[in-house]
Design an enzyme around this catalytic site. Structure first.
Site, PDB file in Angstrom:
ATOM      1  N   LEU A  28       0.849  -1.193   0.000  1.00 39.29           N
ATOM      2  CA  LEU A  28       0.000   0.000   0.000  1.00 39.29           C
ATOM      3  C   LEU A  28       0.879   1.235   0.000  1.00 39.29           C
ATOM      4  O   LEU A  28       1.957   1.248   0.578  1.00 39.29           O
ATOM      5  CB  LEU A  28      -0.887   0.003   1.240  1.00 39.29           C
ATOM      6  CG  LEU A  28      -1.775  -1.241   1.394  1.00 39.29           C
ATOM      7  CD1 LEU A  28      -2.400  -1.273   2.778  1.00 39.29           C
ATOM      8  CD2 LEU A  28      -2.847  -1.269   0.304  1.00 39.29           C
ATOM      9  N   ASP A  70       3.180  -5.694   2.835  1.00 36.95           N
ATOM     10  CA  ASP A  70       3.613  -4.639   3.758  1.00 36.95           C
ATOM     11  C   ASP A  70       4.238  -5.197   5.030  1.00 36.95           C
ATOM     12  O   ASP A  70       4.456  -4.463   5.989  1.00 36.95           O
ATOM     13  CB  ASP A  70       2.403  -3.780   4.154  1.00 36.95           C
ATOM     14  CG  ASP A  70       1.872  -2.975   2.993  1.00 36.95           C
ATOM     15  OD1 ASP A  70       2.592  -2.065   2.553  1.00 36.95           O
ATOM     16  OD2 ASP A  70       0.755  -3.259   2.523  1.00 36.95           O
ATOM     17  N   GLU A  75       5.914  -2.620  12.836  1.00 37.31           N
ATOM     18  CA  GLU A  75       5.429  -1.738  13.895  1.00 37.31           C
ATOM     19  C   GLU A  75       3.896  -1.703  13.971  1.00 37.31           C
ATOM     20  O   GLU A  75       3.320  -1.588  15.054  1.00 37.31           O
ATOM     21  CB  GLU A  75       5.932  -0.321  13.639  1.00 37.31           C
ATOM     22  CG  GLU A  75       5.405   0.687  14.634  1.00 37.31           C
ATOM     23  CD  GLU A  75       5.807   2.112  14.258  1.00 37.31           C
ATOM     24  OE1 GLU A  75       6.424   2.763  15.101  1.00 37.31           O
ATOM     25  OE2 GLU A  75       5.504   2.546  13.136  1.00 37.31           O
ATOM     26  N   ASP A  76       3.278  -1.827  12.803  1.00 37.79           N
ATOM     27  CA  ASP A  76       1.826  -1.712  12.777  1.00 37.79           C
ATOM     28  C   ASP A  76       1.116  -2.917  13.379  1.00 37.79           C
ATOM     29  O   ASP A  76      -0.053  -2.835  13.731  1.00 37.79           O
ATOM     30  CB  ASP A  76       1.348  -1.517  11.335  1.00 37.79           C
ATOM     31  CG  ASP A  76       1.776  -0.163  10.805  1.00 37.79           C
ATOM     32  OD1 ASP A  76       1.771   0.803  11.587  1.00 37.79           O
ATOM     33  OD2 ASP A  76       2.123  -0.069   9.606  1.00 37.79           O
ATOM     34  N   ARG A  95      -3.635  -6.294   5.553  1.00 38.78           N
ATOM     35  CA  ARG A  95      -2.511  -6.453   6.470  1.00 38.78           C
ATOM     36  C   ARG A  95      -2.867  -7.226   7.735  1.00 38.78           C
ATOM     37  O   ARG A  95      -2.012  -7.470   8.580  1.00 38.78           O
ATOM     38  CB  ARG A  95      -1.951  -5.079   6.848  1.00 38.78           C
ATOM     39  CG  ARG A  95      -1.465  -4.277   5.655  1.00 38.78           C
ATOM     40  CD  ARG A  95      -0.662  -3.078   6.100  1.00 38.78           C
ATOM     41  NE  ARG A  95       0.482  -3.476   6.925  1.00 38.78           N
ATOM     42  CZ  ARG A  95       1.260  -2.616   7.568  1.00 38.78           C
ATOM     43  NH1 ARG A  95       1.002  -1.320   7.497  1.00 38.78           N
ATOM     44  NH2 ARG A  95       2.271  -3.051   8.284  1.00 38.78           N
ATOM     45  N   ARG A 142      -6.375   4.531   9.372  1.00 36.14           N
ATOM     46  CA  ARG A 142      -6.057   3.163   9.779  1.00 36.14           C
ATOM     47  C   ARG A 142      -6.463   2.834  11.220  1.00 36.14           C
ATOM     48  O   ARG A 142      -6.494   1.678  11.606  1.00 36.14           O
ATOM     49  CB  ARG A 142      -4.542   2.930   9.657  1.00 36.14           C
ATOM     50  CG  ARG A 142      -3.992   3.100   8.255  1.00 36.14           C
ATOM     51  CD  ARG A 142      -4.243   1.841   7.439  1.00 36.14           C
ATOM     52  NE  ARG A 142      -3.722   1.948   6.078  1.00 36.14           N
ATOM     53  CZ  ARG A 142      -2.471   1.660   5.745  1.00 36.14           C
ATOM     54  NH1 ARG A 142      -1.618   1.282   6.677  1.00 36.14           N
ATOM     55  NH2 ARG A 142      -2.076   1.739   4.510  1.00 36.14           N
ATOM     56  N   HIS A 170      -0.079   8.031   9.110  1.00 37.32           N
ATOM     57  CA  HIS A 170      -0.051   7.697  10.529  1.00 37.32           C
ATOM     58  C   HIS A 170       0.349   8.904  11.357  1.00 37.32           C
ATOM     59  O   HIS A 170       0.913   9.861  10.856  1.00 37.32           O
ATOM     60  CB  HIS A 170       0.993   6.589  10.784  1.00 37.32           C
ATOM     61  CG  HIS A 170       0.552   5.233  10.346  1.00 37.32           C
ATOM     62  ND1 HIS A 170       1.418   4.339   9.728  1.00 37.32           N
ATOM     63  CD2 HIS A 170      -0.625   4.588  10.435  1.00 37.32           C
ATOM     64  CE1 HIS A 170       0.775   3.216   9.474  1.00 37.32           C
ATOM     65  NE2 HIS A 170      -0.474   3.337   9.887  1.00 37.32           N
ATOM     66  N   CYS A 271       8.806   2.210  11.554  1.00 42.21           N
ATOM     67  CA  CYS A 271       7.889   1.182  11.043  1.00 42.21           C
ATOM     68  C   CYS A 271       8.527  -0.195  10.968  1.00 42.21           C
ATOM     69  O   CYS A 271       7.836  -1.205  10.982  1.00 42.21           O
ATOM     70  CB  CYS A 271       7.418   1.547   9.639  1.00 42.21           C
ATOM     71  SG  CYS A 271       6.500   3.071   9.589  1.00 42.21           S
TER      72      CYS A 271
END
Lengths: 282, 955
Positions: A28, A70, A75-76, A95, A142, A170, A271
């Protein structure tokens, strides 16, 4: 003696993940940029090398998964604070599966793993700024309110304040911690506005370090035994002006890390790793 | 958590009190023995209420008021006249109950003090006593009100709790204080009010174990020793094991150390010391409002969605079940905004408001604000009257006793609760407090259930309360505009009340410097930041991110002022003290511009006495008022002394004390004296009158009340006069001026009173200045009863800011001056009375608040002579700017062969914006002096009128 919330920036472990080939095409992104996977991998290797060799962290390297373009942006997938790890529910549907491997890794590290199961909740770790004293959670495309609430439940010791994030992907697309009580912030208007909100919401006082480029405001701060203050930040090549700002920091070990390729798919420095402190945890 | 339901009680008092009292007193009254009533024992509590109401002699309340004077004489003429003793059960922080007897009419303070004595607690300002109201909500006992007024139904059960959580417990002076704080926090944690993570539960639990059981000793402790203790709302085996692990590592740690560690960790928790209240935002979304040391936090679910630091808040108010905060405009905003929240009911709104007032005062102010003057204010008179954190810190630094030995009771409550029902909380205060817990979603519902039992009577109460509330907003609004230094407003009551020794107090006044909690945090931050050193050389790079809060420091002052304003009313009597105080604090902290401006203003030649008067709607609460009022009065003498002492002490180093006082006015040396020769000051009534803004207020009084008021008040009112000179001196010295200083203090209550004052201090010619103002008031109040109780009254007012100065001249005898003053008010008062009559009925309800402050040169020469003099010339000049209109009125008169030039300057400042009145005043005085260096300022009248906008006033 046990003390909580001590040692901001102290980490012993890091979790990273490889870059799948699918990143180039399928990851993305908010821009149309072309990504050179090899270059990106090179960058990433260097990044991991810094964590591992230069900083001496125990680095857990998860293999890339082609079905999750991704996935390098670990981190996400989780938020770790103290001995608690919250497995997120990433805002991008594509994701969501990334969290599986992450969960296993975190459990393997004996962390107290909390999962976000509420189907109405979304949260990307990139929207979570932990200052050492409290959390700010960006409400972005998000991350939603419910996700933030669950985060607040998972980390009960801390205040969790929400910050609207409108202009970027973010919250941490334009800010990060540059030290205990030091927020590095981009100079764009949305960034400054968000900072204002954070400052209003906080009981604590922070210093700010403003850098010309928003994305350069995303850096990684650590406070490591024998190394003192360490800052991983942008390179001069990438953001010369912001680089100059970082360069002026004294008493820091400054480590410029190239991020030219990953940034094309909105990947910032923070990230690409999850940092964990196992020693301090009880 | 909640506070006491003052508003309601005030409002409903007239109709309600008697009935509820009956329930309580009845028990006391019917058995012949006046002392302990078995029926009042907690065990019997359950039935102490409505059933017996009818039996209570109707006049119970009045009775007690009357007997207040002679109650000590216990003459058993009638059973009812005897001192009624009530048995109180206070649940302490360790879960035990402490039973004690207090007089039925005792104030909350009495009970509180007794409990603190029992606990051997000196740093008591952080604590308070709670009771449950009819809704089962926890309320803070108001120390200044009688117990029986607060406990309207049910048994006299209380709980001792931490009221203000010190942000930095290490600053507490004594271990014993920390111990009690720990006990409170343990309960907060176990009950879930203070949420924390597993890790935190572990850590806190381990310190609890260490402090309670000492070192881990496998021989002495059973393997499951730890299961006896409670650490968390949902205590697991895993948690206990972890706690044990940690406990083993603490060998040698003393209980006090363990408690220190406990607190060090607990204080960092985000909900530490946050008092939560359920509310809805303007869109009906459920939120929680959290009141804490730094301000007001808004939560939605567990998320903080907004935060208003105290300095950001200009005003807080409530009306019906709405709670409002007025926010200082942000950097880019031009106007203040008002944010409203809906609370479950009126009482909840008032509780929240009170908690806010108290927290703000305690944590932000250097010294508390005095409550508004009973008689003339509208809205709640509630103010926090205890010591502020700044004061209490100073005070505790003076504690010199050896660390008391105290027994750390093994946490009974935990065991108890467990064995009973597994619920962590058994004690009544726990349940009470639960109300405020973060996870209290169910609460509202429960509350609702209870409410259903509420009858129409209650509605009536609420309605009345609402009326009162309507009035309330204006009050605060007014304060918003008027920026007086909060510090000025020194709550005589609280201080005196709490004050244990003078030196303590002195201390607290002297060392206000580091009173801002924010600062310390800030400094800590700064020093700990790695960027700190770099910042030094590269200043532009890293900037403190909290300009808001830092800026705030100043605004904070303003804010206080605003809020303070109303308080000052009550303080009329103490004005002198108040000023002195402000001076001191200013000097010490230099934090607020106001006090400073005040003192600078009156710098050299003139020392100004001030009168502050506030006319406001009066709410129809009679009994309460009386009691509150008289309560307030108790202290002035003492306070004054302390203050003055404090000042003097401080002064000592700096300045020489001037001792001129006692009705004797010495000539002012310096420039003034020169002037004196030239001019006399014939002041005639009219001029005086002119200076006085006439304020008309309709008041609702009821006849019963008035008499009782008088009785209660007089003795107290007299006190101000004693010991009056000391503060004056102190002030004078502070300013290092040889000016005669005079302070007269008069609390306006009834005409009678005023007169008495005069008589009693013939020596005092200062009194005059105030007198006329007071007279006006008294007149009014007098006339009111005749009008009888009108609830909604309107206020018509006339706002003038007058700055008049007259060349100083010979002083006349005190007597003549008095005459003048007496006369003047009489005239102004007349119209006032009339107006109020008309106004009450016909004028649409415009909430206007008017406030007049008069500063008068002490040596204002009175003319006293009936001779009005001959007017030589008069001239009026008017100039205008956008927001101000300045009218200068110059009169030359010849009177008795002496010519007097009198210049009056009126500056009318209009506008919505925050006007820094003190600054404006200072400026005006400065200008005046510059323009007429040969003249002196004799009088300054600040009159403020605030109109409450409908939005605020109505909803």
């Amino acid at each position: 003696m046990a003390a909580l919330m001590a040692g901001f920036g102290l980490y012993t472990h890091a979790i990273v993940r490889g870059i799948p080939a699918s990143l180039a095409k399928e990851a993305l992104r908010t821009s149309e940029a072309e990504v050179d996977v090899d270059k990106a991998r090179g960058e990433h290797d260097a990044y991991v090398e810094v964590l591992k060799t230069r900083l001496g962290l125990d680095v857990v390297e998860l293999p890339a998964d082609e079905s999750f373009p991704d996935c390098v942006f670990v981190e996400d997938a989780a938020v770790v604070c103290g001995d608690t790890a919250l497995i997120t529910r990433p805002g991008a549907e594509s994701r969501r599966g990334e969290t599986e491997a992450m969960k296993r890794a975190l459990k393997a590290l004996n962390l107290n793993v909390v999962e976000m199961t509420d189907e109405n909740a979304t949260l990307d770790g990139g929207d979570v700024l932990f200052t050492g004293r409290e959390f700010f959670v960006g409400l972005s495309s998000r991350t939603n309110q419910r996700g933030a609430e669950i985060l607040a439940d998972a980390f009960k010791d801390y205040a969790v304040s929400t910050v609207p994030v409108l202009a970027s992907l973010h919250l941490k697309s334009f800010c990060s911690m540059g030290g205990p009580g030091l927020i590095v912030i981009g100079s764009s208007e949305p960034a400054q506005k968000a900072l204002k909100i954070m400052q209003q919401m906080s009981d604590h006082c922070y210093d700010k370090l403003t850098v010309p480029d928003d994305i350069a405001a995303n850096c990684i701060y650590m406070n490591l035994p024998n190394k003192g203050h360490v800052l991983l930040h942008c390179t001069a090549e990438e953001f010369p002006e912001s680089f100059k700002v970082f360069e002026k920091l004294k008493d820091y070990t400054l480590i410029p890390v190239s991020n030219m390729e990953k940034v094309k798919v909105d990947g910032a420095l923070t990230c690409c790793s999850i940092l964990i402190n196992k020693k301090g945890s009880i | 958590m909640t506070t006491e339901t003052g508003a309601d009680s005030e409002a409903k008092q007239p109709q309600d009190t008697n009935e509820t009292e009956k329930g309580k007193t009845k028990a006391a009254a019917d058995p012949a023995s006046p002392l302990k009533q078995p029926e009042q024992l907690p065990a019997a509590v359950g039935h102490s209420t409505p059933a017996r109401k009818e039996q209570e002699p109707q006049d119970d309340d009045q009775e007690s008021h009357r007997s207040s004077i002679s109650h000590l004489s216990k003459s058993p003429l009638r059973g009812v006249k005897k001192v009624k003793i009530m048995q109180c059960k206070v649940t302490l922080l360790d879960g035990s109950d402490y039973t004690l007897d207090v007089e039925k009419r005792a104030k909350g303070q009495v009970l509180f003090d007794k409990v603190c004595d029992h606990l051997n607690l000196l740093e008591k300002d952080y604590f308070g006593i709670t009771y449950k109201d009819v809704d089962n909500q926890k309320n803070w006992l108001d120390p200044s009100k009688e117990l029986k007024k607060q406990i309207r139904t049910g048994p006299w059960n209380f709980a001792f709790n931490v009221k203000f959580y010190p942000p930095d417990p290490t600053q507490l002076a004594e271990d014993i204080t920390r111990y009690y704080l720990c006990l409170q926090l343990r309960d907060d944690v176990v009950s879930g009010r203070l949420p924390c993570s597993f890790a935190t539960h572990t850590v806190l639990g381990s310190y609890t174990v260490q402090s309670e059981l000492g070192d881990y000793d496998p021989e002495e402790l059973a393997s499951d020793y730890i299961s006896e203790l409670r650490f968390a709302p949902n205590q697991t085996k895993e948690l206990e094991e972890k706690v044990m692990e940690l406990h083993k590592t603490y060998k040698g740690m003393t209980p006090a150390e363990a408690e220190m560690h406990f607190l060090e960790n607990a204080k960092k928790l985000s909900m530490y010391g946050v008092d939560l209240h359920h509310a809805k935002d303007s869109e009906g979304v459920e939120i929680m409002l959290g009141v804490c040391a730094s301000g007001l936090l808004i939560y939605r679910d567990r998320l903080r969605i907004n935060r208003f630091a105290w300095p950001k808040i200009l005003k807080i108010s409530y009306k019906r079940n709405n709670f409002y905060i007025k926010i200082r405009p942000g950097e880019f905003e031009q106007f203040e905004s008002t944010i409203g929240f809906k609370l479950p009911n009126h009482r909840a709104a008032k509780r929240l408001w009170k908690v806010c007032v108290e927290h703000h005062t305690f944590f932000r102010l250097v010294s508390p604000e005095a409550p508004p003057k009973k008689f003339l204010t509208l809205g709640s008179k509630f103010r926090y009257s205890g010591r502020t954190q700044a004061q209490t810190r100073r005070a505790s630094s003076q504690i010199i006793r050896p660390a008391p030995l105290f027994e750390r009771s093994s946490s009974k409550r935990y065991n108890m609760s467990r064995s009973l029902d597994g619920a962590p909380i058994t004690e009544n205060h726990d349940t009470l407090m639960k109300d405020s817990s973060a996870d209290g979603t169910a609460k509202i519902i429960a509350k609702g259930d209870i409410i259903t039992t509420v009858t129409t009577e209650k509605k009536a109460e609420e309605e009345q309360a609402e009326q009162e509330d309507a009035a309330e907003t204006p009050e605060l609004a007014a304060s918003t505009q008027q920026r007086r230094d909060t510090k000025d407003t020194e709550p005589p009551v609280g201080v005196a009340k709490h004050q244990t020794n003078i030196s303590e107090l002195k201390r607290s006044f002297l060392e206000t410097g580091d009173s801002k909690p924010g600062l310390t945090e800030w400094e800590k931050r700064l020093s700990s930041s790695p960027a700190h050193s770099p910042r030094a050389d590269e200043a532009p790079m890293i900037e403190p991110l909290e300009p808001q809060d830092t800026e705030d420091e100043e605004p904070a002052g303003d804010e206080r002022k605003q809020e303070e304003e109303p308080k000052a009313t009550e303080a009329t009597g103490y004005l002198v003290k108040y000023m002195a105080d402000s001076v001191v604090t200013e000097g010490a902290t230099s934090s607020g511009p106001h006090g400073i401006s005040l003192s600078t203003t009156m710098d050299d030649d003139v020392f100004i006495d001030g009168t502050l008067r506030e006319a406001e709607e009066k709410t129809p609460d009679s009994q309460d008022e009386v009691s509150e009022r008289s309560m307030v009065k108790i202290s002035p003498g003492a306070v004054r002394q302390e203050v003055s002492q404090a000042i003097t002490d401080k002064k000592g180093t700096l300045i020489i004390l001037k001792d001129d006082t006692e009705g004797k006015n010495t000539a002012v040396p310096g420039e003034d004296t020169e002037d004196t020769g030239l001019l006399s000051a014939p002041k005639d009534k009219e001029t005086v009158q002119d200076d006085i803004a006439v304020v008309v207020k309709a008041q609702m009084t009821n006849e019963v009340e008035t008499p009782s008021l008088k009785i209660d008040m007089k003795p107290d009112d007299m006190t101000p006069f004693k010991g009056m000179d000391s503060p004056k001196k102190a002030m004078a010295s502070w300013i290092s001026q040889e000016v005669k200083v005079e302070a007269s203090e008069v609390t306006c209550v009834s005409a009678k009173e005023v007169r008495e004052m005069k008589t009693c201090d013939g020596l005092q010619h200062k009194a005059q200045i105030f007198t006329f103002e007071e007279m006006a008031h008294s007149k009014q109040s007098k006339s009111d009863p005749t009008q009888n109780s009108l609830f909604e009254s309107s206020a018509a007012s006339l706002a003038v800011s007058t700055l008049g100065w007259v060349p100083s001249s010979q002083k006349t005898s005190a007597e003549s001056e008095q005459k003048e003053t007496e006369a003047a008010p009489a005239e102004s008062a007349e119209p006032a009375g009339e107006l109020s009559e008309g106004g009450t009925k016909e004028i649409p309800v415009v909430h206007t608040e008017t406030k007049t402050i008069t500063y008068e040169a002490a040596e204002v020469d009175s003319n006293g002579d009936a001779d009005p003099g001959v007017l030589l010339s008069a001239q009026t000049i008017t100039s205008e700017t956008t927001s101000t209109t300045t009218t200068t009125h110059i009169t030359k008169m010849v009177k008795g062969g002496i010519s007097e030039t009198r210049i009056e300057k009126r500056i009318v400042i209009t506008g919505d914006a925050d006007i820094d009145h003190d600054q404006a005043l200072a400026q005006a005085i400065k200008e005046a002096k510059e323009q007429h260096p040969d003249m002196s300022v004799t009088k300054v009248v600040v009159h403020k009128e605030t109109e409450i906008t409908p939005e605020e006033g109505e909803d």
